[in-house]
Design a protein around this motif. Structure first.
Motif, PDB file in Angstrom:
ATOM      1  N   MET A 152      47.272  37.842  44.156  1.00 38.26           N
ATOM      2  CA  MET A 152      46.211  38.832  44.256  1.00 38.26           C
ATOM      3  C   MET A 152      45.655  39.170  42.872  1.00 38.26           C
ATOM      4  SD  MET A 152      45.183  39.680  47.159  1.00 38.26           S
ATOM      5  CE  MET A 152      44.162  41.023  46.686  1.00 38.26           C
ATOM      6  N   THR A 153      46.513  39.134  41.867  1.00 37.73           N
ATOM      7  CA  THR A 153      46.056  39.456  40.520  1.00 37.73           C
ATOM      8  C   THR A 153      44.984  38.480  40.051  1.00 37.73           C
ATOM      9  OG1 THR A 153      48.224  40.373  40.008  1.00 37.73           O
ATOM     10  CG2 THR A 153      46.804  39.844  38.152  1.00 37.73           C
ATOM     11  N   LEU A 154      45.169  37.206  40.345  1.00 36.81           N
ATOM     12  CA  LEU A 154      44.188  36.212  39.929  1.00 36.81           C
ATOM     13  C   LEU A 154      42.849  36.412  40.642  1.00 36.81           C
ATOM     14  CD1 LEU A 154      46.506  33.104  39.799  1.00 36.81           C
ATOM     15  CD2 LEU A 154      45.502  34.293  37.865  1.00 36.81           C
ATOM     16  N   VAL A 155      42.885  36.768  41.900  1.00 35.52           N
ATOM     17  CA  VAL A 155      41.642  37.008  42.645  1.00 35.52           C
ATOM     18  C   VAL A 155      40.942  38.250  42.112  1.00 35.52           C
ATOM     19  CG1 VAL A 155      40.677  37.512  44.921  1.00 35.52           C
ATOM     20  CG2 VAL A 155      42.509  35.844  44.692  1.00 35.52           C
ATOM     21  N   ILE A 156      41.687  39.287  41.804  1.00 33.14           N
ATOM     22  CA  ILE A 156      41.077  40.490  41.238  1.00 33.14           C
ATOM     23  C   ILE A 156      40.514  40.211  39.853  1.00 33.14           C
ATOM     24  CG2 ILE A 156      41.582  42.835  40.417  1.00 33.14           C
ATOM     25  CD1 ILE A 156      43.496  43.069  42.814  1.00 33.14           C
ATOM     26  N   LEU A 157      41.207  39.392  39.062  1.00 36.30           N
ATOM     27  CA  LEU A 157      40.668  39.010  37.761  1.00 36.30           C
ATOM     28  C   LEU A 157      39.382  38.207  37.901  1.00 36.30           C
ATOM     29  CD1 LEU A 157      43.808  38.030  35.673  1.00 36.30           C
ATOM     30  CD2 LEU A 157      42.257  39.929  35.270  1.00 36.30           C
ATOM     31  N   ALA A 158      39.308  37.356  38.919  1.00 35.96           N
ATOM     32  CA  ALA A 158      38.092  36.574  39.148  1.00 35.96           C
ATOM     33  C   ALA A 158      36.914  37.479  39.473  1.00 35.96           C
ATOM     34  CB  ALA A 158      38.316  35.587  40.290  1.00 35.96           C
ATOM     35  N   CYS A 159      37.183  38.654  39.974  1.00 35.72           N
ATOM     36  CA  CYS A 159      36.111  39.593  40.314  1.00 35.72           C
ATOM     37  C   CYS A 159      35.806  40.572  39.187  1.00 35.72           C
ATOM     38  CB  CYS A 159      36.499  40.385  41.554  1.00 35.72           C
ATOM     39  SG  CYS A 159      36.766  39.388  43.005  1.00 35.72           S
ATOM     40  N   ALA A 160      36.826  41.039  38.490  1.00 34.10           N
ATOM     41  CA  ALA A 160      36.664  42.197  37.620  1.00 34.10           C
ATOM     42  C   ALA A 160      36.485  41.882  36.140  1.00 34.10           C
ATOM     43  CB  ALA A 160      37.873  43.109  37.778  1.00 34.10           C
ATOM     44  N   LEU A 161      36.730  40.666  35.712  1.00 34.96           N
ATOM     45  CA  LEU A 161      36.553  40.368  34.294  1.00 34.96           C
ATOM     46  C   LEU A 161      35.097  40.563  33.887  1.00 34.96           C
ATOM     47  CD1 LEU A 161      38.827  37.258  33.697  1.00 34.96           C
ATOM     48  CD2 LEU A 161      39.143  39.552  32.833  1.00 34.96           C
ATOM     49  N   PRO A 162      34.869  41.035  32.666  1.00 32.51           N
ATOM     50  CA  PRO A 162      33.495  41.369  32.255  1.00 32.51           C
ATOM     51  C   PRO A 162      32.505  40.204  32.320  1.00 32.51           C
ATOM     52  CG  PRO A 162      35.080  42.195  30.662  1.00 32.51           C
ATOM     53  CD  PRO A 162      35.845  41.388  31.651  1.00 32.51           C
ATOM     54  N   GLN A 163      32.961  38.990  32.098  1.00 32.12           N
ATOM     55  CA  GLN A 163      32.021  37.870  32.147  1.00 32.12           C
ATOM     56  C   GLN A 163      31.663  37.465  33.572  1.00 32.12           C
ATOM     57  OE1 GLN A 163      35.039  37.758  30.669  1.00 32.12           O
ATOM     58  NE2 GLN A 163      36.038  35.793  30.972  1.00 32.12           N
ATOM     59  N   TYR A 164      32.413  37.910  34.574  1.00 31.75           N
ATOM     60  CA  TYR A 164      32.115  37.549  35.964  1.00 31.75           C
ATOM     61  C   TYR A 164      31.445  38.711  36.703  1.00 31.75           C
ATOM     62  CZ  TYR A 164      35.451  33.954  34.656  1.00 31.75           C
ATOM     63  OH  TYR A 164      36.100  32.947  34.002  1.00 31.75           O
ATOM     64  N   GLN A 165      32.107  39.831  36.825  1.00 30.63           N
ATOM     65  CA  GLN A 165      31.608  41.071  37.426  1.00 30.63           C
ATOM     66  C   GLN A 165      30.895  40.900  38.770  1.00 30.63           C
ATOM     67  OE1 GLN A 165      29.368  43.421  34.694  1.00 30.63           O
ATOM     68  NE2 GLN A 165      31.165  43.969  33.519  1.00 30.63           N
ATOM     69  N   LEU A 166      31.363  39.996  39.597  1.00 35.54           N
ATOM     70  CA  LEU A 166      30.880  39.863  40.968  1.00 35.54           C
ATOM     71  C   LEU A 166      32.089  39.896  41.879  1.00 35.54           C
ATOM     72  CD1 LEU A 166      28.222  37.059  40.575  1.00 35.54           C
ATOM     73  CD2 LEU A 166      27.790  39.444  41.097  1.00 35.54           C
ATOM     74  N   TRP A 167      31.974  40.586  42.983  1.00 33.60           N
ATOM     75  CA  TRP A 167      33.123  40.792  43.854  1.00 33.60           C
ATOM     76  C   TRP A 167      33.121  39.856  45.051  1.00 33.60           C
ATOM     77  CZ3 TRP A 167      37.119  43.723  42.320  1.00 33.60           C
ATOM     78  CH2 TRP A 167      36.897  44.503  41.177  1.00 33.60           C
ATOM     79  N   TRP A 168      32.316  38.821  45.062  1.00 33.52           N
ATOM     80  CA  TRP A 168      32.293  37.864  46.164  1.00 33.52           C
ATOM     81  C   TRP A 168      33.619  37.135  46.368  1.00 33.52           C
ATOM     82  CZ3 TRP A 168      28.811  38.286  49.694  1.00 33.52           C
ATOM     83  CH2 TRP A 168      27.550  38.773  49.383  1.00 33.52           C
ATOM     84  N   PRO A 169      34.350  36.755  45.312  1.00 32.32           N
ATOM     85  CA  PRO A 169      35.630  36.064  45.554  1.00 32.32           C
ATOM     86  C   PRO A 169      36.659  36.898  46.302  1.00 32.32           C
ATOM     87  CG  PRO A 169      34.913  35.686  43.310  1.00 32.32           C
ATOM     88  CD  PRO A 169      34.000  36.724  43.894  1.00 32.32           C
ATOM     89  N   LEU A 170      36.461  38.201  46.371  1.00 34.67           N
ATOM     90  CA  LEU A 170      37.422  39.062  47.066  1.00 34.67           C
ATOM     91  C   LEU A 170      37.416  38.835  48.576  1.00 34.67           C
ATOM     92  CD1 LEU A 170      39.447  41.147  46.043  1.00 34.67           C
ATOM     93  CD2 LEU A 170      37.814  42.910  46.612  1.00 34.67           C
ATOM     94  N   PHE A 171      36.404  38.133  49.104  1.00 38.39           N
ATOM     95  CA  PHE A 171      36.366  37.845  50.536  1.00 38.39           C
ATOM     96  C   PHE A 171      37.504  36.913  50.975  1.00 38.39           C
ATOM     97  CE2 PHE A 171      31.916  39.318  50.404  1.00 38.39           C
ATOM     98  CZ  PHE A 171      31.979  40.206  51.455  1.00 38.39           C
ATOM     99  N   VAL A 172      38.147  36.215  50.049  1.00 38.12           N
ATOM    100  CA  VAL A 172      39.268  35.352  50.438  1.00 38.12           C
ATOM    101  C   VAL A 172      40.459  36.169  50.923  1.00 38.12           C
ATOM    102  CG1 VAL A 172      38.563  33.451  48.933  1.00 38.12           C
ATOM    103  CG2 VAL A 172      40.194  35.129  48.095  1.00 38.12           C
ATOM    104  N   VAL A 173      40.492  37.446  50.598  1.00 43.50           N
ATOM    105  CA  VAL A 173      41.583  38.313  51.067  1.00 43.50           C
ATOM    106  C   VAL A 173      41.558  38.405  52.593  1.00 43.50           C
ATOM    107  CG1 VAL A 173      42.537  40.651  50.954  1.00 43.50           C
ATOM    108  CG2 VAL A 173      41.652  39.567  48.895  1.00 43.50           C
ATOM    109  N   LEU A 174      40.382  38.351  53.186  1.00 39.23           N
ATOM    110  CA  LEU A 174      40.288  38.331  54.652  1.00 39.23           C
ATOM    111  C   LEU A 174      41.002  37.103  55.216  1.00 39.23           C
ATOM    112  CD1 LEU A 174      36.578  39.399  55.117  1.00 39.23           C
ATOM    113  CD2 LEU A 174      38.622  40.772  55.517  1.00 39.23           C
ATOM    114  N   PHE A 175      40.839  35.964  54.555  1.00 37.24           N
ATOM    115  CA  PHE A 175      41.537  34.761  54.996  1.00 37.24           C
ATOM    116  C   PHE A 175      43.044  34.900  54.822  1.00 37.24           C
ATOM    117  CE2 PHE A 175      37.325  32.928  54.018  1.00 37.24           C
ATOM    118  CZ  PHE A 175      37.056  32.368  55.258  1.00 37.24           C
TER     119      PHE A 175
END
Length: 111
Positions: A1-24
């Motif tokens: 989960m930490t890696l998925v949250i980092l993919a969303c929250a890091l300043p260079q990314y700042q998009l929360w679309w990857p968090l939809f994998v949590v539903l899967f």
């Protein structure tokens, strides 16, 4: 989960679309769990096979979602890689659970 949250929250990314994998993550073990409970009562293996097929479809979809989002330039490649690494960690953990703790044939799981 930490890696998925980092993919969303890091300043260079700042998009929360990857968090939809949590539903899967939440949906993928459900067909297998339900089928194992149902198969124990009815002695049917076709139900378990269908559940495994559905589970594999959900797992493939979980890996495909970040790749499709990257190909459409919705998320950056770094966020995709972090999400894919998070997927690997989560699904290896789920596989370990099903192999070791959900096996009714022996006392020690695999052995």
């Amino acid at each position: 989960m930490t890696l998925v949250i980092l993919a969303c929250a890091l300043p260079q990314y700042q998009l929360w679309w990857p968090l939809f994998v949590v539903l899967f993550y939440m949906i993928s073990p459900i067909p297998t769990i339900v089928a194992k409970r149902f198969a124990a009562q009815s002695q049917s293996t076709s139900c378990v096979e269908l559940a495994m097929f559905l589970t594999m479809g959900l797992i493939v979809s979980c890996f495909a979602l970040p790749i499709v989002l990257t190909r459409t330039d919705t998320i950056k490649a770094g966020a995709c890689y972090l999400t894919l690494c998070g997927n690997i960690v989560v699904y290896v953990t789920l596989l370990g659970y099903f192999l070791l703790f959900d096996n009714d044939d022996s006392d020690y799981g695999l052995w």
